[in-house]
Write an enzyme that holds these catalytic residues in place. Sequence first.
Site, mmCIF file in Angstrom:
data_model
loop_
_atom_site.group_PDB
_atom_site.id
_atom_site.type_symbol
_atom_site.label_atom_id
_atom_site.label_comp_id
_atom_site.label_asym_id
_atom_site.label_seq_id
_atom_site.Cartn_x
_atom_site.Cartn_y
_atom_site.Cartn_z
ATOM 1 N N HIS A 146 0.834 -1.301 0.026
ATOM 2 C CA HIS A 146 -0.064 -0.042 0.016
ATOM 3 C C HIS A 146 0.801 1.377 -0.056
ATOM 4 C CE1 HIS A 146 0.558 -0.025 4.640
ATOM 5 N NE2 HIS A 146 0.527 1.271 4.261
ATOM 6 N N ASP A 176 0.084 -7.907 1.704
ATOM 7 C CA ASP A 176 0.526 -6.390 1.852
ATOM 8 C C ASP A 176 2.040 -6.088 1.766
ATOM 9 O OD1 ASP A 176 0.145 -3.724 1.496
ATOM 10 O OD2 ASP A 176 -0.093 -3.258 3.586
ATOM 11 N N GLY A 248 3.814 6.538 7.846
ATOM 12 C CA GLY A 248 4.893 6.773 7.464
ATOM 13 C C GLY A 248 5.747 5.519 7.816
ATOM 14 N N ASN A 249 5.473 5.163 8.988
ATOM 15 C CA ASN A 249 6.324 3.628 9.298
ATOM 16 C C ASN A 249 5.975 2.443 8.539
ATOM 17 O OD1 ASN A 249 6.363 4.857 12.709
ATOM 18 N ND2 ASN A 249 8.048 3.616 11.786
ATOM 19 N N SER A 250 4.851 2.626 7.690
ATOM 20 C CA SER A 250 4.512 1.372 6.714
ATOM 21 C C SER A 250 5.798 1.049 6.122
ATOM 22 C CB SER A 250 3.350 1.737 5.974
ATOM 23 O OG SER A 250 2.146 1.657 6.519
ATOM 24 N N GLY A 306 -7.901 -26.733 -2.787
ATOM 25 C CA GLY A 306 -8.919 -26.901 -3.523
ATOM 26 C C GLY A 306 -10.399 -27.233 -2.665
ATOM 27 N N VAL A 307 -10.334 -26.526 -1.485
ATOM 28 C CA VAL A 307 -11.527 -27.022 -0.803
ATOM 29 C C VAL A 307 -12.277 -25.708 0.039
ATOM 30 C CG1 VAL A 307 -10.786 -29.223 0.141
ATOM 31 C CG2 VAL A 307 -10.041 -27.125 1.436
ATOM 32 N N ILE A 309 -14.097 -24.148 3.120
ATOM 33 C CA ILE A 309 -14.318 -24.677 4.550
ATOM 34 C C ILE A 309 -14.874 -23.428 5.397
ATOM 35 C CG2 ILE A 309 -12.049 -25.630 4.549
ATOM 36 C CD1 ILE A 309 -10.780 -23.220 5.858
#
Length: 549
Positions: A146, A176, A248-250, A306-307, A309
């Site tokens: 992001h 992310d 800003g820490n992202s 492929g299930v 749940i």
Amino acid sequence: MGSHRSSFTRTAALALSTALVFAGPFEAVAQVAKPIAPPAATGPLPVPPQPSPSIAPPGRAAQGPDSVADLAAGLLDAVVNISTSQNVKTDDDAPMPKVPQGSPFQDFFDEFFKGQNGQGAPGRKVESLGSGFVIDPTGYIVTNNHVIEGADDIEVNFANGSKLKAKLIGTDTKTDLAVLKVEPKKPLTAVPLGDSRTMRIGDWVMAIGNPFGLGGTVTVGIISARGRNINAGPYDNFIQTDAAINRGNSGGPLFNMKGEVIGINTAIISPSGGSIGIGFSVPTELASNVITQLKDFGKTRRGWLGVRIQPVTDDIAESLGMDTPRGALVAGIIEGGPISKGEIKSGDVITKFDGRDVAEMRDLPRVVAESPVGKAVDVIVIRDGKEMTVQVTLGRLEDADVASAEASTDEAPGSSDDAPATKGEGEGEGGAGSQEGTDQAEPPAADLPKSDEVLGMKLALLEAPNRRSFGIGDDVEGVVITEVAQSSAAAERRITAGDVIVEIGQEAMKTPEDVTARIEELKADGRRNALLMISNKTGELRFVTVRIE
């Protein structure tokens, strides 16, 4: 959003365009805080009492780390500030002011309102700031997706003041994460990825980043919690920390006291957008494999089971004779998926995958995604009240027909036990499905064969008249429900006429007598609930628990 409501906030920041001004209140506080001289002494000064030395319990430190200065000094050069810019077109249809021909302001108005090339109003540039860290001396950098999403231009600012343009190597929206590449003239300072699985609640951690554009900011705290699910994605397993994390820490790193990255700072919960001591980091146990794949291939290669749940609730666990709710209940098998020989069946409860426990439903998508494509893995399931081991070979999620669907159409959160699974955002054909036909009008009773009744449901054989009346597909098998009494146990679970009972307690149902006998059997066993596999008219399955009256 109201002032009393907290919200999860992505921690990328808009670029600051104003300077901080220190005046007024700060000076007043300084004046108040000045020390006041004691009155003149008239005799010898008393000897202050000496504090008794504190004795720390064995194996425990009396305080936190004395200083992290040496640790921070060796890591600051590897943490970078990331600035991005994006050109956003304006949709300003306001009429252009009329300027007299030959006016000295004509050129100005033409340039401003029509653009320099006379093609309409110019777009505006949006800038943002974030953080990142170098993982390879050749120039590979990790940050949050992001932070750079939609950016037309990405620039990396280093601690020594140098700047380099960055190329986007790959992104993963599900975790992310993003990997960038710069071309340095000499090797960069890089930091290693550690193992977040060794971290415990209470361990000291240090965050370095670019909060509010203030690069090279170091904060220290502890791990407050682990395994947090903040509904940011299908593989949520966040580390929670009280080390100050702000906008800003992202994309910045969360270090252990060895200088290893054990998390990527991603989000905060805050009513104001500032740190209140609750920040979240993507753990390296989840990020390491994603980063390696993005670096090597530019995209992820996740395992696919492929299930579909759904959670194992208290009622479901009780109806299956399980001591405690655990695992993931298989609500359906995706056609064309890796499971082609019935290795796993609808109604199975997966409790362990490739040697890793599945404590709850959301654990399964993560462990499957982290497993290599094409690997044959052992899966422990509970079937017919017995624990058994089956082996499956994983496919690749991105190669599947539902590749655009997240694990929510695969091994991710599905429906609750009392509601049908519904398609979520971005889900494809493999979705758990919605309850179709629930509002369909019931056909006249005269058109239907005679029905038996149990648990407030009138039941009948699934013969041709019933298939036609309710529009049930030819591939659906079981016992059809022709009527549901209001306020009955079945009605509470949103079971309606036209639904088909496929199984009860993991046993197939063919006739109304089968249903009655199975319910009586469960009563005799002391069960309070019956687990029903219900099919709608198109064959989409869901599990519900019904109280046995």
